[in-house]
Design a protein around this motif. Sequence first.
Motif, short mmCIF file in Angstrom:
data_model
loop_
_atom_site.label_atom_id
_atom_site.label_comp_id
_atom_site.label_asym_id
_atom_site.label_seq_id
_atom_site.Cartn_x
_atom_site.Cartn_y
_atom_site.Cartn_z
N PRO A 1 -43.21 7.10 28.87
CA PRO A 1 -43.57 8.07 29.91
C PRO A 1 -43.48 9.51 29.45
CG PRO A 1 -42.11 6.37 30.79
CD PRO A 1 -42.14 6.19 29.30
N TYR A 2 -42.53 9.84 28.61
CA TYR A 2 -42.33 11.22 28.19
C TYR A 2 -43.39 11.66 27.18
CZ TYR A 2 -37.94 10.35 30.55
OH TYR A 2 -37.01 10.03 31.50
N VAL A 3 -43.78 10.76 26.28
CA VAL A 3 -44.89 11.08 25.36
C VAL A 3 -46.18 11.25 26.15
CG1 VAL A 3 -46.30 10.20 23.46
CG2 VAL A 3 -43.82 9.89 23.42
N TYR A 4 -46.41 10.34 27.08
CA TYR A 4 -47.59 10.39 27.95
C TYR A 4 -47.64 11.72 28.72
CZ TYR A 4 -50.34 9.13 32.16
OH TYR A 4 -51.22 9.10 33.20
N SER A 5 -46.50 12.14 29.27
CA SER A 5 -46.45 13.38 30.03
C SER A 5 -46.72 14.58 29.14
CB SER A 5 -45.08 13.51 30.70
OG SER A 5 -44.96 14.74 31.38
N ASN A 6 -46.14 14.61 27.95
CA ASN A 6 -46.34 15.75 27.04
C ASN A 6 -47.79 15.86 26.58
OD1 ASN A 6 -43.65 16.58 27.12
ND2 ASN A 6 -43.05 15.23 25.44
N VAL A 7 -48.43 14.71 26.34
CA VAL A 7 -49.85 14.73 25.95
C VAL A 7 -50.70 15.32 27.08
CG1 VAL A 7 -51.85 13.27 25.42
CG2 VAL A 7 -49.65 12.82 24.32
N LEU A 8 -50.39 14.93 28.31
CA LEU A 8 -51.14 15.45 29.45
C LEU A 8 -50.92 16.95 29.63
CD1 LEU A 8 -50.73 12.60 32.10
CD2 LEU A 8 -52.78 13.22 30.81
N PHE A 9 -49.71 17.42 29.41
CA PHE A 9 -49.45 18.87 29.49
C PHE A 9 -50.27 19.63 28.44
CE2 PHE A 9 -45.27 18.13 31.77
CZ PHE A 9 -45.67 18.78 32.93
N PRO B 1 -51.48 -5.40 36.76
CA PRO B 1 -52.27 -5.54 37.99
C PRO B 1 -51.50 -5.26 39.27
CG PRO B 1 -51.63 -7.69 37.21
CD PRO B 1 -51.11 -6.71 36.20
N VAL B 2 -50.19 -5.03 39.21
CA VAL B 2 -49.46 -4.67 40.43
C VAL B 2 -49.90 -3.28 40.86
CG1 VAL B 2 -47.50 -6.08 39.81
CG2 VAL B 2 -47.54 -3.70 39.09
N MET B 3 -49.89 -3.03 42.16
CA MET B 3 -50.30 -1.74 42.68
C MET B 3 -49.05 -0.87 42.84
SD MET B 3 -53.49 -2.16 42.69
CE MET B 3 -53.98 -0.62 43.45
N ALA B 4 -48.67 -0.20 41.74
CA ALA B 4 -47.48 0.65 41.76
C ALA B 4 -47.65 1.77 40.75
CB ALA B 4 -46.23 -0.18 41.44
N GLU B 5 -47.00 2.89 41.02
CA GLU B 5 -47.06 4.02 40.10
C GLU B 5 -45.95 5.00 40.43
OE1 GLU B 5 -49.96 7.34 42.07
OE2 GLU B 5 -50.94 5.84 40.84
N PHE B 6 -45.74 5.95 39.54
CA PHE B 6 -44.87 7.08 39.86
C PHE B 6 -45.40 8.31 39.13
CE2 PHE B 6 -42.81 5.51 36.01
CZ PHE B 6 -42.50 6.67 35.32
N PRO B 7 -45.28 9.50 39.73
CA PRO B 7 -45.79 10.73 39.13
C PRO B 7 -44.74 11.41 38.24
CG PRO B 7 -45.10 11.16 41.37
CD PRO B 7 -44.82 9.71 41.11
N MET B 8 -45.22 12.16 37.27
CA MET B 8 -44.33 12.89 36.37
C MET B 8 -44.70 14.36 36.28
SD MET B 8 -43.82 10.19 33.24
CE MET B 8 -42.43 11.16 32.64
N GLY B 9 -45.63 14.80 37.12
CA GLY B 9 -46.12 16.17 37.04
C GLY B 9 -45.24 17.19 37.72
N VAL B 10 -45.75 18.41 37.77
CA VAL B 10 -44.99 19.55 38.29
C VAL B 10 -44.69 19.39 39.78
CG1 VAL B 10 -45.11 22.04 38.72
CG2 VAL B 10 -45.88 21.12 36.54
N LEU B 11 -45.67 18.91 40.56
CA LEU B 11 -45.45 18.80 42.00
C LEU B 11 -44.36 17.79 42.32
CD1 LEU B 11 -49.11 18.94 43.39
CD2 LEU B 11 -47.41 20.76 43.26
N ASN B 12 -44.27 16.74 41.53
CA ASN B 12 -43.19 15.77 41.75
C ASN B 12 -41.83 16.39 41.42
OD1 ASN B 12 -42.09 12.92 41.98
ND2 ASN B 12 -41.54 13.41 39.88
N ARG B 13 -41.79 17.24 40.42
CA ARG B 13 -40.53 17.84 40.01
C ARG B 13 -40.00 18.86 41.02
NH1 ARG B 13 -41.34 18.57 33.42
NH2 ARG B 13 -42.16 16.44 33.07
N ILE B 14 -40.90 19.39 41.85
CA ILE B 14 -40.43 20.33 42.88
C ILE B 14 -40.19 19.62 44.21
CG2 ILE B 14 -41.60 22.28 41.79
CD1 ILE B 14 -43.78 22.08 43.89
N GLY B 15 -40.35 18.28 44.24
CA GLY B 15 -39.92 17.52 45.40
C GLY B 15 -40.97 16.99 46.33
#
Length: 326
Positions: free
Chosen positions: A9-17, A74-88
Amino acid sequence: MLLEALSSPYVYSNVLFIIAGISFPIHLFGEYCILFKTPKVMKSVKWSLFDVHLWSSLMDLFLSFFVQPLAFFPVMAEFPMGVLNRIGMKTDVLMCSGVLIALLVLVSIIKMFKNRYYILFSMHTCWRYIRYSFLTMNYVLTILFVITVYVEIPEDQEFARSVLFKNNPELLQYDIPESPILVIAWSNFRMIYRQLLFTALFLSELIVFTVLIRLNMQKAISEIRSSASCKTFKIHRNFMKSLNMQIAVPIVVICIPSFFGLAVPFLQGNTQGAINFIYIIVSTHGALSTLIMVYLQKSYREAVVQIVGCNRKMEENIRTVMPKAF
């Protein structure tokens, strides 16, 4: 090796940034070109083109900066790692907002082709009045789609998460305290079915307008004898060619990876890395579309030449002045 690294997740997040940092100035330059460098002869398509660019840019930034969804299939699940999630901000709100923006990108593309067809060939036909109902229908369907997604999110997330981890214990490694996994739906079949229906509707509308514009354009050019009118239609025809190529980018970069993403869970290997890679590709579609738009439009290319030319002149002036100063 690449997919294994992207499964983190952290590599994925840094690449997106990184992608967000590269894409943002490209989006701004695209907006500048559309607002201030669009030729007068194409003034009628200016705002519909800006509408597509705006939603495409916003979708890019949602994926790469504001939300950064880490999805599991195939499960319908996710979690965000972006800025908006970090501010709550709540995960379900972010997820539904992302779905809405993605659908509005498709609707804005249809709207642009509809507008082009109306201006060129149907200003004095019944389509003049029907087009409002047609556009309203697309917006209503978009809103209904998002509402159905939101309604299906289980209210008791603790129980839903316990069932998810019981059936998919490998997902526990991704359940970080600062951003718990959101279970989107108990069953993925209905959501996939709706997504396929909406995509089929979008593609059918796009094909219909593209065929109508091309057929009427060829007919009009063959009938017109005035050189001035032929020149005008030649400009429109060249614009349509470039427009088709520009629109092909989000279709190829969004639709094909999306369909491939449905098949990823049935493949062997690091599926999470493959899913993350698909999201990374999709997050670049707005920037790629903007670069192609600038390359294909003469007035936009000239804006780039002017900017580069100014920089070169400044460098030449500095080089000329520096020896005199010393």
